[in-house]
Every structure is written in C-alpha cells, then in structure tokens.
Scaffold this motif. Structure first.
Motif, PDB file in Angstrom:
ATOM      1  N   HIS A   1      35.872 -28.276 -10.874  1.00 27.34           N
ATOM      2  CA  HIS A   1      35.602 -29.501 -11.637  1.00 27.34           C
ATOM      3  C   HIS A   1      34.930 -30.553 -10.756  1.00 27.34           C
TER       4      HIS A   1
ATOM      5  N   ARG B   1      31.283 -29.862 -10.763  1.00 28.57           N
ATOM      6  CA  ARG B   1      30.628 -30.322 -11.986  1.00 28.57           C
ATOM      7  C   ARG B   1      30.371 -31.832 -11.928  1.00 28.57           C
TER       8      ARG B   1
ATOM      9  N   GLY C   1      25.110 -27.453 -11.620  1.00 24.17           N
ATOM     10  CA  GLY C   1      26.315 -27.449 -12.434  1.00 24.17           C
ATOM     11  C   GLY C   1      26.735 -26.082 -12.918  1.00 24.17           C
TER      12      GLY C   1
END
Length: 697
Positions: A596, A599, A682
């Motif tokens: 995460h 991202r 990403g």
C-alpha cells in the motif's frame, strides 16, 4: 609536480628473460602505464620492431608491434597491439602528398597489417614506425608536459637535458609528425629522445629494458629539476581560500552533485566523481585558479577527456553558502554552454561534425575540490584524473615559466577531428541502464545480489546496502572483479535507523553523483500463531518491512526531486502481502503495508516522473537469508512437512509447478527499472509460479 618522489625501476631481469620481444613490449608497457606520473589512462603508446615469420612466404620480415587505437598501456594485453609490416609502412611515404593528406593516410594503415591482426592501428603509428630504433616509448609525464607547455619550452628542454633530448614544435599527431621525428633522429643521431611542444615525450633504444630505463631516467631528471626550481616559490600565486574540513567537503559535494547531474543529464544520463586530493585543493584555493583555468589544458589527451576548460563555481570558504551556489547554477551552466557554442562556431570547418554536448565535464569549487561528470563512472573518474594531470602541468609550468594552453583552433581541430568522430561512431551502443545508479537494500542477500548482478549487466552502477558486513564485503569483492571497481560501492545499512539511511544516500551521492533506482529489498520473516506473537516480533517486522521501506523511499524521493530527472522505485514485497497465511500475521501485515505504501508513492511521484512498482515473490528459498534458520523450520512445521521437503512442497503447490529463483525476481525488477516499462507505475508483478489467492484482480 603533484605526486612527489622519483620513479622506481621495477624491471625484473629474471622475469623478462622468460619473454620474447612482444612479451617484453607488453611488460614494459604495463610497467610504464601503472604510474600516473608517467602517463595518464589511455595516454601515450609503446612499440617494438621485431622479426616475425611471414605466414605467406615463411620468410623473416620486420614487423612493428604498436599500441592499438584506444588502448591503455597500463592494462593492455598482447591482443591490444596492432602489428604492421614495416616495409609497407615505409612505402606509404611514396604516396603522401603533404599535411592536407594526413587523414587520408590513416585509411592506408590497415593495408600494412601483419597476420590479419584485427586491432586497429592508431594515429600515432607513423611516429613509432619512422623512428629508426627497435623500441620507442611515447609518454605523457606531468613533469615533461609542464616543460612542453611552458612559454619557453624549447629553452627549458635544452637547459634540463642538453643534447640528449631534442625539441619539436607543436604539430597534431599524424603522418607528418612521424616524418618530422624521423628527420630529427637523422639530424641528431646521438639524441635519446624528444620533447613535443604541448604534448609529451618520445624516447628510443634498440633494447627493451634500456628503453624503459631511459624513459624513467628522463622523467626523473625533470622531476628532480622541478623540485629544485620550485622549492620555496609561491605556487599558483598563493592561496586566497582555505580548504573546508573533510566532512564539510563531502557534505557539499553530496548536495551539489545530484543538482549538477540533473542539470546536465537530461539528454544523456551522467555519473559523477569527486576528488579532493591535496593537489586539487592547492589549485582550487589559489589566486591563479580563474586565469589558469581559463587558459585551458595543453596536452591533447587532457582536453579530449575534460573539454578545453572547466567550470569554476564561486564559493566563499569563509561563509560557504551552498544554497546561493545552487541558486546560481543555472546561470553558470548557461554561460558555460554559450561560451562552448562560441568556441565551436568560431573554430568549425565546413565538414566539422555537429556540436557535441556543450555542458562542462570538470567543475572546480574553492575549498571543496573537483567534480567530474561523464556517461559512466569510469569515464568520469578518468576525466578527473586527467584534469589532475593538467593541474600538475600548470603547477610546474607557471612556477618556472609561463603556462600556455593549446590555442582554441588547435584544440578544436583535435576535439572535432573527423578521425576522432569516426572512433566515437564506432563505439558500441550503450547498455539499457548505462548512466544509472541503483541503490539496493538487502543487496548482499539472494534476491538483492541477483538483482544487483542483473542491473550491473545492463550497465548500471550499484550501491549494495546491507546490514550484514561480512556478506557485503564478499559480494562487493566479487562484483569488483566481474564488473570493475568503478561499478560498485557498498554501505552498511540498518534500514530502521534514520541517520544511517540519510548517511547511505549521502555516500551514494558523493560516489556516483546521485541515485536513479531504489530497489527496496531488505527482508525479515517470522512465523508464530497470533497468540504467541510477541510485541518484539511484531515491531521487528513492522520496523524493517514497513518503516524501513518508508525511510529509504523518503530519502530516495528527496534525491529524485533534487535531481529532477525522474526516478524509479521497486519494492520487493511478497505473495503474503496479498494472500493471507496462517501463523504469520506480523510478516503478512508488514508486507501488505509495503504494497500500500508503494501505491501511495506512485501517486505522489508521478508528477516528477518517479515510477513506483512492486514485485511479489513467493518461496524464494535458494540463496535467501530469511529462509536460513527458524523461518524455514517454522514454515515446514506449519505445512507439516520435513524441512528438506520444503522446496519441493512449494514447487508442487504452485499452479505452474515451478520453483521460483532469485534470478526470476531480478528479471522482473530489471523490467520495472528499465525503459521497457516506462509507462508503468503503481503496478504489481507476481513472480510466484502461480497462486490464485494472490491474483491482484
């Protein structure tokens, strides 16, 4: 003269007795090239004229062995020498039409090749071939070039060497200079050599050892003379600035180099080198820094590597304001480029190659030292070494006489020589990661080491960062042997400690000029049911796998934004970051946090051209530190199998029924760091041989 002391005679008679004449030439060449006071990297050349058996007629013929084009005498091997029939080389005189015919004559050198030798002969071949002695050395010693670059170099040569060494005026290397040398030897049969104005030294003899010893003798004579003549004299007009401390110098270099790299590396990535040795500091702190720097270098080998002159950045060493220096960098570079364009336009010919990169190669900063930049680390380092040679030359010449740089037109005619351009065009295409620096955490482990190897094979320089000093030292040593000492640096790094992360990136900036790629790979693994998971175990996983990844990413982002030429981050996460696993809550949670975080960083970095992607391995046992010890045993117990069966268990568990190796992860990382994935950020690539639970969608 920079490095002090006389040159040692390192000739070993017992070893030389085992060698044939080409072998002695190689031995002599390597001995001479091992000392930068004798010649710089790639500079100078050596030759030997020997009897060989003609492969066509079986008769004995005279053949000249001479350093081939682009070689380095210090590291040359036998296959680095060109071989030419001496009678055919002599025959070229009959078709030579004069100095306007110089370039055409180079095209005839391949017709003189002996035994189909593919090594191209250099432009200096006639200089060796037409000297009527069996052994010839052409060196670029600082002590001799200091004489050659003095205003009264002819008189100094005569004063120091008498009739032993002659003097010839400046002429660009080529066929005519070879004829000039031949004429000099015929007119001065007892002479042992000659100083070429603004260029270097030629010496000769009919014996290999005697030629080597003569070269040392002449250079040592010049070193001794300069030591006596400069003793007690003010050097470079005296100091007007003082050197900052070692720590301050490195800190300023670490701030400047990424900024400079970003400004000059948008069209072609550049790598940097920092040099703050005493000879450099004496020059950059001196009153004569600007007037001497503006004159440019003298020896052709110098400015081919360094450009004709450096860029001098003003820094008040009493109050070093680096922010102000950086604020003026744009204008300083713009002024330098404008002057380089002026130089090109003023000197170009109708058939000159197009203007090349107008950015400086050498940057000089009072109190700090010398920065050099080029397309790869070795070239940047060598450019710096060449400018140190130029400093030594200016030091000697300006102390005993008046230093003279090569006139701009002469400098241009060598820098943009059509033959030099042809050599540049023949150079191999750069590898896909040439000019890039990869910072790899966990760099001495299985995946980290395989990744470093993959990226280095594609031309990247690598910074191996690892907490395991012993493994780091072994890996660094291996990489230096395989990829060269220029291509690798190592730093001990605990990714959980903020100060060591900051220091590690500072080191990378000083060593290479910055960083382009971060591979965040430092790892740990633990296994326990949640009720048996201690807080210490939980915190250790989070500290290394989440906080550690945050700290190195934050510092990489700061550096990327300062460079302003994009950047690339790859997280090595895990299948367990997407697919839950029993008895590994701390590990799985930390790996999920990694994914995460990647991202989030992909969102933040996109506007600056910073790409952030993730590779998810699974069960990479071979070469992995985290699989050595408790983790392996715990995972085997969790699956109720023997430890020795674990690798086969994971293979069978995968959809593709394949084991995943460190090299497989490295291949995915390479793809994400290369331009092949330039439009991807990403993203997650699973390299787990297939696991439905970890499908990203």
């Amino acid at each position: 003269m920079g490095q002090t002391g006389l040159l040692d005679n390192r000739w070993d008679d017992a070893y030389a007795a085992t060698l044939d004449e080409p072998g002695k030439l190689l031995y002599r060449s390597n001995l001479l090239g091992a000392d930068k006071r004798i010649t710089n990297y790639g500079g100078g050349n050596t030759s030997a004229k020997v009897l060989e058996t003609d492969p066509l007629t079986g008769e004995k013929v005279r053949v000249m062995w001479v350093k081939g084009s682009g070689g380095d005498v210090g590291t040359i091997k036998l296959d680095g020498f060109a071989t030419l029939y001496l009678d055919k080389l002599e025959a070229l005189k009959s078709i030579y039409k004069g100095v306007e015919d110089e370039d055409r004559m180079v095209g005839f050198l391949p017709h003189c090749t002996f035994n189909l030798n593919p090594r191209a002969a250099s432009i200096d071949t006639p200089l060796h071939g037409f000297v009527p002695f069996d052994h010839v050395d052409h060196m670029h010693p600082d002590a001799i070039i200091a004489i050659a670059a003095s205003k009264n170099s002819k008189e100094l040569t005569q004063q120091i060497f008498g009739a032993d060494i002659g003097w010839l005026p400046w002429r660009r290397p080529g066929f005519q200079l070879g004829l000039d040398l031949e004429a000099f030897v015929k007119a001065n049969p007892t002479a042992k050599g000659v100083v070429l104005e603004s260029h270097g030294l030629f010496t000769w003899d009919n014996d290999a050892k005697a030629c080597y010893e003569l070269t040392l003798e002449i250079i040592n004579k010049a070193i001794t003379w300069f030591a006596k003549e400069t003793e007690g004299k003010t050097i470079f007009g005296g100091a007007i600035a003082k050197s900052l401390s070692v720590e301050e110098r490195r800190a300023i270099a670490a701030r400047l180099m990424p900024e400079i790299r970003g400004h000059i590396g948008r069209d072609e990535r550049k790598l940097g080198h920092f040099d703050d040795q005493e000879a450099v500091l004496e020059f950059v702190n001196s009153k004569d820094l600007k007037p001497l720097g503006a004159l440019g270098t003298s020896c052709p080998d110098h400015f081919l590597r360094t450009k004709i002159r450096p860029l001098i950045l003003d820094l008040d060493t009493a109050n070093p304001d680096v922010d102000a220096l950086l604020a003026g960098l744009d204008q300083a570079l713009a002024d330098y480029r404008a002057d380089y364009v002026r130089y090109y336009e003023a000197c170009k010919h109708d058939n000159s190659p197009k203007i090349r990169d107008p950015n400086p190669v050498i940057f000089l900063i009072p109190g700090v030292g010398l920065l050099s930049f080029a397309k790869d680390k070795a070239t940047a380092r060598i450019a710096g070494e060449f400018y140190v040679n130029a400093i030594n030359v200016m030091r000697g010449a300006s102390t005993v006489s008046e230093y003279q740089g090569l006139p701009e037109q002469e400098a241009f005619d060598i820098e943009y020589w059509l033959l030099e351009e042809a050599k540049l065009q023949r150079m191999p295409k750069p590898k896909s990661l040439a000019g890039r620096v990869a910072f790899i955490t966990g760099g001495a482990g299985g995946i980290g080491r395989a990744t470093a190897e993959r990226l280095a094979n594609e031309g990247a320089c690598v910074v191996l960062a690892d907490i395991d000093e012993a493994a780091l030292e072994v890996t660094k040593g291996d990489f230096e042997k395989r990829f060269s000492a220029d291509a690798v640096r190592s730093v001990k790094l605990d990714v959980t400690k903020e100060d060591t992360v900051l220091s590690a990136f500072t080191q990378a900036s000083v060593e290479f000029g910055g960083v382009d790629i971060l591979v965040s790979n430092a790892g740990i693994a633990s296994s326990a049911p949640v009720e048996e998971t201690t807080l210490a175990m939980w915190n250790k996983n989070i500290d290394i796998l989440a906080t550690g990844y945050f700290l190195v990413s934050r510092e990489a982002f700061r550096l990327f934004r300062r460079q302003n030429i994009g950047g690339n981050v790859v997280f090595v996460a895990s299948k367990n970051g997407l697919a839950s696993s029993p008895n590994a809550s701390a590990y799985c949670t930390a790996k999920a946090a990694e994914i995460h975080l990647a991202r989030c960083l992909a969102l933040e970095g996109a506007d600056a051209g910073i790409r952030v992607n993730t590779v998810n391995p699974d069960a990479v046992l071979r070469g992995s530190k985290i699989w050595n010890g408790e983790w392996r045993e715990q995972r085997a117990a969790s699956s109720k199998i023997e430890v020795t069966d674990l690798e086969e268990h994971y293979r069978k568990r995968s959809m593709l029924k394949l084991n995943v190796l460190p090299e497989d992860i490295a291949e995915a990382i390479y793809f994400l760091t290369s331009d092949a994935s330039a439009k991807s950020t990403g993203n997650i690539i699973n390299v787990d041989a297939g696991n439905a639970q970890s499908f990203t969608r």
